[in-house]
Design an enzyme around this catalytic site. Structure first.
Site, PDB file in Angstrom:
ATOM      1  N   GLU A 265      45.203  47.904  34.025  1.00  0.00           N
ATOM      2  CA  GLU A 265      45.690  47.940  35.230  1.00  0.00           C
ATOM      3  C   GLU A 265      45.093  46.648  36.103  1.00  0.00           C
ATOM      4  O   GLU A 265      43.917  46.384  36.455  1.00  0.00           O
ATOM      5  CB  GLU A 265      45.245  49.151  36.424  1.00  0.00           C
ATOM      6  CG  GLU A 265      45.709  50.522  35.749  1.00  0.00           C
ATOM      7  CD  GLU A 265      47.141  50.735  35.895  1.00  0.00           C
ATOM      8  OE1 GLU A 265      47.839  49.879  36.227  1.00  0.00           O
ATOM      9  OE2 GLU A 265      47.721  51.671  35.287  1.00  0.00           O
ATOM     10  N   CYS A 299      45.082  45.862  44.425  1.00  0.00           N
ATOM     11  CA  CYS A 299      45.835  45.611  43.523  1.00  0.00           C
ATOM     12  C   CYS A 299      47.305  45.440  43.891  1.00  0.00           C
ATOM     13  O   CYS A 299      48.234  44.881  43.545  1.00  0.00           O
ATOM     14  CB  CYS A 299      45.787  46.190  42.031  1.00  0.00           C
ATOM     15  SG  CYS A 299      45.748  47.793  42.122  1.00  0.00           S
TER      16      CYS A 299
END
Length: 514
Positions: A265, A299
């Site tokens: 990720e 993110c």
């Protein structure tokens, strides 16, 4: 203001050890000491002794032993342990969430929300523990049955990032636990105290249930030593890593070199498209939270706003007004919207990005200055910035982990906006605000958004745990948490059973012997 009694409640001492096997802590003190300072006020919180390579070997050995026990426990039994962990987290939600806020710098609401994510994923995993299903397929051979089943994989390592110091670990650890795996957790060295507090919380559940050490493990150390050992360790079949694209590419190469598995990720450069039919009363709050929540250090932070020319000036005016009303300060004060960046190096990166975008031709229309004076002594507070820019600027193509929102104009139809949105190397989260069904469906079509997450009339951040989380391109392609992401934490096996009286071969092959 932070109440230091919280540290005592969570078992955080003035000096803490950096390795735990769930029931016991290591005693190494000669590998360096991390002094953890709060970005909210620049004050030291506590320190952590880095773990040694010997600590690491002890921990992995305990994990290997624990896996032999844990994998034999029925999945619903494992789910019961996870259920109790979720309940224990409920008891400690406010103090743990407060420590998340104080150590990392996100708002108190976000800190509590992060612990709520942990609770939610425990609930999700408990239900999953009774649904680790396989498929049954029809065999071409008579009197044969063929089916899939999934088995525990082994040790799963979670390398987490500073911006979500505990939640992302839980996404991996709780799912892996009900799948029959044991966990090794390497938290970010900037925020290890919340990890230690979490380890203290779940260890009580392990003791109450007679679970041996090694099921949930923690190791604090540098990426160059402990991190590299995890990446190279053939005893760890799966590594889940949250971090930058640069770090992810290195890790993927090392893990692939030993034919291990990984879930990455990595970076996001997320955009929201604003079309002429957008309901701005709904869109503007979503844009602002997406851009300034966690001080731009998610993110899934909204970094690009792609606005149709017909509504560009109206959106720009609304955003300047909204940004002017943001309250910036101590994240433990619930009246404040925006807290600090994680440290001064993050501030430096933010200022450098603003200089680069100005050199490229961009125009800073609001914010971007470092705040000083009473309440801002840490030097980590930056006023969120609005910048008029173009998508092709090199700095816009990058992910800057800071509250900078680039305003990008488009003049054509929604396909032009989608092309702009897709025109970066990252592919995590995306969104469109529109009241047009045609525009929404085009955005969600297979020629629309190329991101792992695509939302309509919802911002880019704040994903629920029920949906698989992850992205494409330089974001890494991994999926964590909801949906059927559990399959990544297990090894898949195809089984065929012959319950007849002859051994026919597939594809009609004949092999006759006397």
């Amino acid at each position: 203001m932070f109440d230091n009694k919280i540290l005592e409640i969570l078992g955080i001492k003035e000096k803490n050890y950096g390795m735990s096997t769930g029931l016991a802590w290591g005693g190494t003190t000669d590998q360096g000491e991390l002094s953890i300072v709060s970005p909210t006020n620049g004050q030291p919180i506590a320190s952590v002794y880095a773990a040694s390579e010997a600590d690491y070997e002890t921990m992995v050995g305990k994990a290997q032993e624990a896996f032999l026990y844990w994998r034999k426990m029925p999945a619903p039994g494992r789910g019961e342990i996870v259920r109790q962990i979720g309940n224990k987290l409920r008891e400690f939600k406010k103090p743990l969430g407060s420590l998340v806020s104080y150590e990392m710098g996100k708002s108190l609401q976000e800190g509590w929300g992060e612990v709520q994510e942990m609770i939610d994923i425990c609930d999700f995993a408990v239900g999953l523990s009774r649904q680790l299903y396989g498929l049954t397929m029809h065999s071409e051979r008579p009197s044969h049955r063929m089916y899939d089943q999934y088995h525990p994989l082994g040790i799963v390592a979670a390398i987490s990032a500073f911006n979500f110091p505990v939640a992302v670990w839980s996404w991996n650890a709780m799912i892996a636990a009900v799948c029959g795996d044991v966990n090794v957790w390497k938290p970010a060295s900037k925020v290890p105290l919340t990890a230690i507090a979490t380890q203290n919380i779940l260890s009580a559940v392990l003791k109450e249930n007679g679970i041996p050490e090694g099921v949930f493990n923690l190791v604090v150390g540098s990426g160059k030593t402990i991190g590299e050992k995890i990446l190279n360790d053939r005893r760890i079949p799966l590594v889940s890593l949250t971090g930058s694209t640069r770090v992810g590419k290195h890790a993927a190469g090392v893990i692939a070199g030993r034919l291990g598995r990984y879930i990455m990720e990595l970076g996001g450069n997320n955009a929201i498209i604003i079309t002429p039919s957008t309901n701005l009363k709904m869109a503007i709050p979503s844009v602002v939270f997406g851009a300034v929540g966690t001080a731009g250090q998610r993110c899934t932070t909204t970094r690009r706003l792609i606005i149709h020319d017909a509504v560009y000036d109206k959106v720009k005016t609304s955003l300047v007004k909204a940004y002017g009303g943001l309250r910036i300060g101590d994240p433990l004060d619930e009246k404040n919207h925006v807290g600090p960046l994680i440290d001064k190096s993050a501030v430096t990166s933010c200022l450098a990005a603003l200089e680069n975008v100005k050199k490229a031709g961009g125009n800073v229309i609001f914010g971007g200055e470092v705040l000083s004076g009473s309440g801002y002594e840490s030097g980590c507070y930056v006023r969120p910035a609005l910048v008029e820019a173009e998508n092709h600027y090199a700095i816009v193509q990058e992910e800057t982990f800071a509250p900078i929102l680039y305003l990008i104009r488009y003049t054509g139809d929604v396909n032009e906006a989608i092309d702009i949105q897709n025109g970066v190397q990252q592919g995590l989260s995306s969104a469109i605000f529109t009241d047009s069904m045609k525009e929404a469906e085009a955005f969600l079509s297979h020629w629309g958004s190329d991101c792992g997450i695509a939302n309509v009339n919802i911002g880019t951040s704040g994903a629920e745990i029920g949906g698989a989380f992850g992205g494409e391109k330089d974001t890494g392609g991994g999926r964590e948490s909801g949906s059927d992401a559990w399959k990544a934490y297990m090894r898949r096996q195809t089984n065929t059973i012959n319950f007849g009286d002859s051994p026919p071969l597939a594809q009609g092959i004949r092999f006759d012997i006397e």
